[in-house]
Scaffold this active site. Sequence first.
Site, short mmCIF file in Angstrom:
data_model
loop_
_atom_site.label_atom_id
_atom_site.label_comp_id
_atom_site.label_asym_id
_atom_site.label_seq_id
_atom_site.Cartn_x
_atom_site.Cartn_y
_atom_site.Cartn_z
N HIS A 42 -2.97 -6.85 52.14
CA HIS A 42 -1.70 -6.82 51.43
C HIS A 42 -0.50 -7.17 52.30
O HIS A 42 0.64 -7.01 51.84
CB HIS A 42 -1.44 -5.44 50.83
CG HIS A 42 -2.35 -5.07 49.71
ND1 HIS A 42 -2.04 -5.30 48.39
CD2 HIS A 42 -3.56 -4.49 49.71
CE1 HIS A 42 -3.02 -4.86 47.62
NE2 HIS A 42 -3.96 -4.37 48.40
N LYS A 77 13.44 -2.43 44.94
CA LYS A 77 12.22 -2.50 45.74
C LYS A 77 12.48 -1.67 46.99
O LYS A 77 13.61 -1.24 47.22
CB LYS A 77 11.89 -3.94 46.14
CG LYS A 77 13.09 -4.71 46.71
CD LYS A 77 12.74 -6.15 47.05
CE LYS A 77 12.71 -7.08 45.86
NZ LYS A 77 11.43 -7.66 45.59
N ARG A 78 11.44 -1.42 47.81
CA ARG A 78 11.68 -0.73 49.07
C ARG A 78 12.76 -1.46 49.85
O ARG A 78 12.90 -2.69 49.75
CB ARG A 78 10.39 -0.66 49.88
CG ARG A 78 9.39 0.35 49.34
CD ARG A 78 9.94 1.75 49.37
NE ARG A 78 10.00 2.25 50.71
CZ ARG A 78 9.20 3.20 51.20
NH1 ARG A 78 8.29 3.77 50.43
NH2 ARG A 78 9.31 3.62 52.45
N LYS A 121 13.01 -7.99 53.15
CA LYS A 121 13.32 -8.17 51.73
C LYS A 121 14.78 -8.58 51.54
O LYS A 121 15.18 -8.99 50.45
CB LYS A 121 13.00 -6.90 50.95
CG LYS A 121 11.51 -6.55 50.95
CD LYS A 121 11.24 -5.24 50.23
CE LYS A 121 9.80 -4.74 50.32
NZ LYS A 121 8.87 -5.40 49.40
N THR A 159 5.45 -7.61 43.08
CA THR A 159 5.00 -7.37 41.70
C THR A 159 6.21 -7.06 40.81
O THR A 159 6.16 -7.30 39.61
CB THR A 159 4.00 -6.19 41.65
OG1 THR A 159 4.48 -5.15 42.49
CG2 THR A 159 2.61 -6.61 42.10
N LYS A 189 7.40 -7.99 36.81
CA LYS A 189 7.91 -7.04 35.81
C LYS A 189 9.23 -7.54 35.24
O LYS A 189 9.48 -7.44 34.03
CB LYS A 189 8.07 -5.65 36.43
CG LYS A 189 6.74 -5.04 36.86
CD LYS A 189 6.90 -3.84 37.79
CE LYS A 189 5.57 -3.56 38.50
NZ LYS A 189 5.72 -2.64 39.64
C1 NBG Z 1 2.49 -4.84 49.63
C2 NBG Z 1 3.22 -6.16 49.79
C3 NBG Z 1 3.72 -6.68 48.45
C4 NBG Z 1 2.56 -6.70 47.46
C5 NBG Z 1 1.92 -5.33 47.39
C6 NBG Z 1 0.74 -5.31 46.47
C7 NBG Z 1 1.83 -3.30 51.43
C8 NBG Z 1 1.08 -3.13 52.71
N1 NBG Z 1 1.86 -4.51 50.90
O1 NBG Z 1 4.24 -7.97 48.61
O2 NBG Z 1 4.29 -6.01 50.68
O3 NBG Z 1 3.03 -7.08 46.19
O4 NBG Z 1 1.46 -4.95 48.68
O5 NBG Z 1 -0.19 -6.27 46.82
O6 NBG Z 1 2.37 -2.34 50.93
#
Ligand code: NBG
Length: 837
Positions: free
Chosen positions: A374, A565-566, A571, A673, A677
């Site tokens: 991920h 988002k975080r 980002k 993601t 949404k």
């Molecule tokens: C996160 C990514 C996102 C991705 C999500 C789900 C982690 C390690 N990775 O870009 O930063 O959408 O995983 O796949 O949290």
Amino acid sequence: MSAATKQGFDTEVRHEPIRTSLSVEAMKRAYLDNLFYIQARSPDTATDHDRYMAAAFTVRDRMLERWIKTAQTCKNARARTVCYFSAEYLLGPHLQNNIINLGIADKVALLVDELGLDAENIIAQEEEPGLGNGGLGRLAACYLDSLATLQIPAIGYGIRYEFGIFDQRIEQGWQVEVSDLWLRNGNPWEIARPKLRFPVGFGGHTEAYADDQGKPRVRWIPDLVVNGVAHDTPILGYQVANTNLLRLWRSEACTSFDFQAFNSGDYYGAVNAKVIAENISKVLYPNDEPDAGKALRLRQQYFFVACSLQDMIRLHLEHAPSLDNFHEKFVAQLNDTHPAIAVAELMRLLLDEYHYAWDRAWGITRQTFAYTNHTLLPEALETWSVDLFRQLLPRHLEIIFEINRRFLDQMRIRYPFDHERIAGLSLIAEGAEQRVRMAHLATVGSFAVNGVAALHTDLLKTTVMKDFYELWPEKFHNVTNGVTPRRFVLLSNPALGELLNRVAGPSWARDMASLRSLETYAEDAGFHEEWQSMKITAKRRLAKLISQRTNIQVDPRSLFDIQVKRIHEYKRQHLNALHIITLYEHIKNNAQLDITPRTFIFGGKAAPGYAMAKLMIKLITSIGDVINHDPQVRDVLRVVFYPDFNVKHAQPVYPAADLSEQISMAGKEASGTGNMKFSMNGALTIGTLDGANVEIRDEVGPENFFLFGLTVDEVGQTLNAGYHPWEIYNSNDQLRGAIELIDSGLFSHGDTDLFRPLTENLIHHDPYLVLADYPSYVDCQADVDTAFKDRPRWNRMSILNVARMGKFSSDRSIKDYCDTIWKIRPTPVHICSGDDT
Ligand code: NBG
């Protein structure tokens, strides 16, 4: 006839209809019964929380028969089952989702009406299980929904954290973390299984010995053993009977007291073991934390994996004489490297407990696991120090060394004298301190590896996993992420849901590709009006929540420009902030300017130890303080930081967005993601060619997407050429003006130092190329401004976004996993009782 059937426990026998019937009358009685017999309240003494509990139990009752029947059906069919191993599940509130998946929303509305209940207040009582950090945990939750909906036999395994992700408060503009007491009022959705517990060892040492036949064996003598106790939550599919199992483990001491220590007067010493054991499932680790003191996290990872594998083996041996075909009955999907220790644990079980020879054990292990990566961020690729491993999991370290020895022996034959490549492939990173590379362990120990968006998978193949890709190209797959349209459209945006039911037919929610039929309305003026009024309703709803939660008033007619988002430098929330300041200066310098009124909305948590991210929050709230109070700009711009962004708070956000900010530096966001949404709810995206943005743009069409910024290749070239952000700073008046305004102390009550760490970093280092992308971002935002003024054009783009989002349903992702990786087919479940009247 079995004893169970005689006693009426068999699920074929009709239950008391009051607990299973979906009729309004039965549900009404059930609700009142539950209020009385479970909460011990009469309707006039009940609190909203009592009402919520009674409602939850009423809904849960209706899921149990489906759940039990699913387990039975899958067992009888000996169905191959996917076990999703994930340290995080960001489930969000259950009540409404289960109502939707049961297909009883209309009936519940009637019931609420007849009983004169306040649905909103009742729903608001639910504490969401925030057992995840962000995208990764939420993805796991979306996948559970789709697995059940697609009737795939599946078990989600994870940790029942007592404290989930912290709650975020904003005080004087700063993030303050508050512990998340999600279980304090009870959790009606889980069923504790105190008898379903497995021991998990830690520490100690290993011993070689010869077994009865004189064969050399190893045993591990841990010095601490804790128990994992199962806590089960039913996961119901959308309008199907299939109801899968989410099994989360809570840690518990094996004995509650060390009596010897107690008798000798060492009371605190005696409870210590209990405290250590229970700490394991105590708290979710916020990600992006510095590495120090994470031994507990390794304990957590091993703990849940060890329980889950023992549980799978137990299930398997109920039918099979041996574990020879374990991998045919189960596939374990590793959600990132957090559960990667499972590779070593399954080997240990097969070798030491079930006495398989190495090659057989390795064959079974490698065919059991598949691994999803991920992230490409180097700091997020997990490694554990060999010393820590030796202390906590000595037997696993031996096994990992042996896996590595055998693997590298093969590699030396394949790549003779290519020492550099071999060092790169090794499961152990050499250096001042040896470290175990968990991604390498997961890759070597799995039959499949996948990335989460096309671009991300390509980058995996060409960068961090390049050598592995060259070795095993057939092992690598892409499965682009998806999100569930049930929670993120039907539940979050009921008005859009209804509109889509009408124009595309109600099956769109399980077949999102059918939304293409919406394209015929793209130019329809009457439809545009409906579309716009749906959007404005959602914006009013969010405006009201913003006012309640932040005391800031926003105008629903303004453009809602949202980044949730975080908070992370990659980002680039600060790029967004610089644009806001630029607009602010424009307006201040030119009162006549015809700028589209905008409301900038931010939301997201910063890791408690990530100082720069926390400073970014302070910057945003501080800009808001100035702008929202400045009579010269406040009619055109508003800035809101929407606190405590979690699933519950997210739900009203996506439907209200006009513009979705997906502005990471290209190559850094694995998928994203939230981008999906937003788009599903008719927001247009301003974004870079990063993660799944690339595919979203391909699907919706480049003319319906606001693209800006450097591509991955250009980012590489820029950095290789020697990037000098101060040159951009010096040559771009607008940009310099914006940064100087921050440094002037305007947003910090004259304090010219507060934001220095942030601005200095941008001017002198700027690792995420904020300054390099600033000019094209600002230009692109000007295009957004123009487009929004042309309502027919904007509506058209918005409609086409929704129409073309079929690919990003998590149903499609799960189908991809089933077809290309898991090779699992649906097992439909049918129930007999539960009249549908
Ligand atoms: C996160 C990514 C996102 C991705 C999500 C789900 C982690 C390690 N990775 O870009 O930063 O959408 O995983 O796949 O949290």
